[in-house]
Design a protein around this motif. Structure first.
Motif, PDB file in Angstrom:
ATOM      1  N   ASP A 168      46.530  22.703  32.752  1.00 15.86           N
ATOM      2  CA  ASP A 168      47.464  23.752  33.318  1.00 15.86           C
ATOM      3  C   ASP A 168      48.013  24.327  32.006  1.00 15.86           C
ATOM      4  N   LEU A 169      48.908  25.311  32.437  1.00 13.50           N
ATOM      5  CA  LEU A 169      49.640  25.990  31.319  1.00 13.50           C
ATOM      6  C   LEU A 169      50.950  25.863  31.358  1.00 13.50           C
ATOM      7  N   ASP A 170      51.751  25.819  30.101  1.00 20.08           N
ATOM      8  CA  ASP A 170      53.008  25.809  30.192  1.00 20.08           C
ATOM      9  C   ASP A 170      53.733  27.022  30.256  1.00 20.08           C
ATOM     10  N   LYS A 171      55.123  27.236  30.076  1.00 20.51           N
ATOM     11  CA  LYS A 171      55.990  28.440  30.295  1.00 20.51           C
ATOM     12  C   LYS A 171      55.509  29.350  29.125  1.00 20.51           C
ATOM     13  N   GLY A 173      52.331  29.630  27.916  1.00 26.80           N
ATOM     14  CA  GLY A 173      51.082  30.032  28.244  1.00 26.80           C
ATOM     15  C   GLY A 173      49.963  29.200  27.544  1.00 26.80           C
ATOM     16  N   ASN A 174      50.642  27.992  26.915  1.00 25.38           N
ATOM     17  CA  ASN A 174      49.734  27.038  26.276  1.00 25.38           C
ATOM     18  C   ASN A 174      49.210  25.894  27.312  1.00 25.38           C
ATOM     19  N   PRO A 175      48.035  25.694  26.889  1.00 23.90           N
ATOM     20  CA  PRO A 175      47.329  24.702  27.903  1.00 23.90           C
ATOM     21  C   PRO A 175      47.814  23.192  27.564  1.00 23.90           C
ATOM     22  N   TYR A 176      47.864  22.582  28.768  1.00 30.81           N
ATOM     23  CA  TYR A 176      48.256  21.150  28.414  1.00 30.81           C
ATOM     24  C   TYR A 176      47.454  20.534  29.590  1.00 30.81           C
TER      25      TYR A 176
END
Length: 210
Positions: A168-171, A173-176
């Motif tokens: 998923d992407l955090d706020k 826009g980084n994947p986690y």
């Protein structure tokens, strides 16, 4: 002669009737003596299960040696949670062991996990387990696995949540990698190359009328 034949027939018929009655009484007596649970029904004894140990071919690391050993069984309604005090029909118990040997370095990474959910449908099962010991994963992390039992017609298959999905992407826009929910797993994308898995499916129970 007719009277004699008739009497013989009557006596024979009476004997057969008496024998049948005695046989019926004997069967009734044996049935009464038999324990009530001698032949338990499938509805009360069937439990979903997944078991086996196998090496898989992981396309992103085709030369590495990756093994999964699974011993899981359903334990319906045994994990109460807030709002669901009776637990769920997919509650389960068991263990998962994961081993990944990196060919280039010879390094071996392993993990053990406790099964908490199992769902089955035909030859396919999904299960989740919480990491209890690992040199590569975080203790307490939930992982998701899917298993396809080919029953000897082709290859068994397995999918694991951290292999090619669960991103998923955090706020910013980084994947986690987000948390895996109970019984959630990706499709069984990796074919088995050695060993096998066995899936024993069981239908979800029909809720009792209030």
């Amino acid at each position: 002669m007719f009277r004699t034949s008739f009497r013989s027939f009557f006596r024979s018929r009476a004997a057969r009737t008496a024998a049948a009655a005695l046989a019926g009484l004997a069967l009734t007596a044996l049935t009464a003596l038999a324990p009530a649970d001698a032949t338990p029904s499938a509805e009360t004894t069937a439990i979903a299960r997944v078991s086996g140990s196998a090496q898989i071919h992981y396309a992103l690391r085709p030369h590495d040696e990756i093994w999964f050993t699974i011993d899981a069984e359903g334990a319906p309604n045994t994990h109460p949670v807030p709002g669901v005090p009776g637990g769920l029909p997919t509650d389960a118990r068991g263990t998962v062991h994961f081993s990944h040997r990196v060919v280039e370095t010879g390094e071996v990474r392993q993990a053990d996990a406790a099964v908490d959910c199992l769902s089955t449908g035909g030859p396919v099962a999904t299960l989740t387990a919480v990491i209890t010991k690992s040199d590569a994963m975080t203790v307490g992390q939930r992982i998701g696995l899917s298993i396809y039992d080919a029953h000897g017609h082709g290859k068994d298959r397995l999918g694991f949540s951290w292999g090619v999905g669960n991103m998923d992407l955090d706020k910013g826009g980084n994947p986690y990698q987000p948390v895996v929910g109970t019984c959630m797993a990706i499709a069984p994308f990796a074919p088995v190359t050695r060993g096998e898995f066995t899936v024993h499916p069981v239908e979800l129970p029909t809720p009792s009328a209030p």
